[in-house]
Write a protein that holds these residues in place. Sequence first.
Motif, short mmCIF file in Angstrom:
data_model
loop_
_atom_site.label_atom_id
_atom_site.label_comp_id
_atom_site.label_asym_id
_atom_site.label_seq_id
_atom_site.Cartn_x
_atom_site.Cartn_y
_atom_site.Cartn_z
N THR A 130 76.68 38.55 45.53
CA THR A 130 75.17 37.69 44.47
C THR A 130 74.18 38.15 45.92
O THR A 130 72.54 38.28 45.79
N ILE A 131 74.63 37.87 46.79
CA ILE A 131 73.76 37.50 48.21
C ILE A 131 73.25 39.28 48.88
O ILE A 131 71.61 38.93 49.04
N GLY A 132 74.06 39.56 47.97
CA GLY A 132 73.57 40.93 48.83
C GLY A 132 73.24 41.64 48.17
O GLY A 132 71.84 42.09 48.37
N THR A 133 73.01 41.14 46.49
CA THR A 133 72.10 41.99 45.81
C THR A 133 70.84 41.56 45.72
O THR A 133 69.75 42.45 44.76
N THR A 134 71.05 40.23 46.19
CA THR A 134 69.17 39.55 45.91
C THR A 134 68.48 40.17 46.92
O THR A 134 67.75 40.51 46.71
N ALA A 135 69.35 40.20 48.32
CA ALA A 135 68.63 41.03 49.61
C ALA A 135 68.64 42.64 49.22
O ALA A 135 67.37 43.23 49.00
N PHE A 155 58.89 39.53 45.06
CA PHE A 155 59.26 39.21 43.25
C PHE A 155 60.97 39.45 42.73
O PHE A 155 61.06 39.41 42.09
N GLY A 156 61.08 41.08 43.14
CA GLY A 156 62.02 41.41 43.10
C GLY A 156 63.15 40.54 43.52
O GLY A 156 64.11 40.17 42.22
N GLN A 157 63.71 40.00 44.43
CA GLN A 157 64.39 39.09 45.35
C GLN A 157 64.53 37.62 44.46
O GLN A 157 65.38 37.00 43.84
#
Length: 176
Positions: free
Chosen positions: A118-123, A53-55
Amino acid sequence: KDEWREFWIVAFVFAFILSFNSWGSKTFSLGAGLMNLFIAFVITTVSLLVHHFGQRAYAAKKGIQAEQRVWWPGLIIGLILVIFSNGAVKFFAATALFVHHVTAARVGRFFHALTDRTIGTTALLGPLFSIVFAALIKLFQSLFAPGWALADQIFMFNISFALFSMLPIPPLDGSR
């Protein structure tokens, strides 16, 4: 459809790994084992939902689509380690985040394409949500239910899952 099927597979295998030593106190007990497997399944299902859910929430905010896939080698390694170590070693690294560019949702953004940040923060938000969930469970335990032993199991699973997810092994979250 494939993503949900893989989600349930990971939840069940993680539950098996988590409950491996709980199939009876001194001798094998099918009833106790199945009950502990069910409890572990609920723990792993809720924990995986919180993590993902966080991601997904952050990805939706950023106009990208997050997709969870099984990292099959991690799932197999986890099963092999728990069986051959007789439950002493538990390995919870088996989900991988993949993000997809949604062009219509990113129109008007400064960077139209996806960036590494953006990808790193999402992960990162998946393990972060797992850690916050573990902390909230411990806080609830200390304030309202000091003798609640299940909280320790929920706490340890979420912390372990967050740490294993942050391993810098592609395609785990830590590699992003």
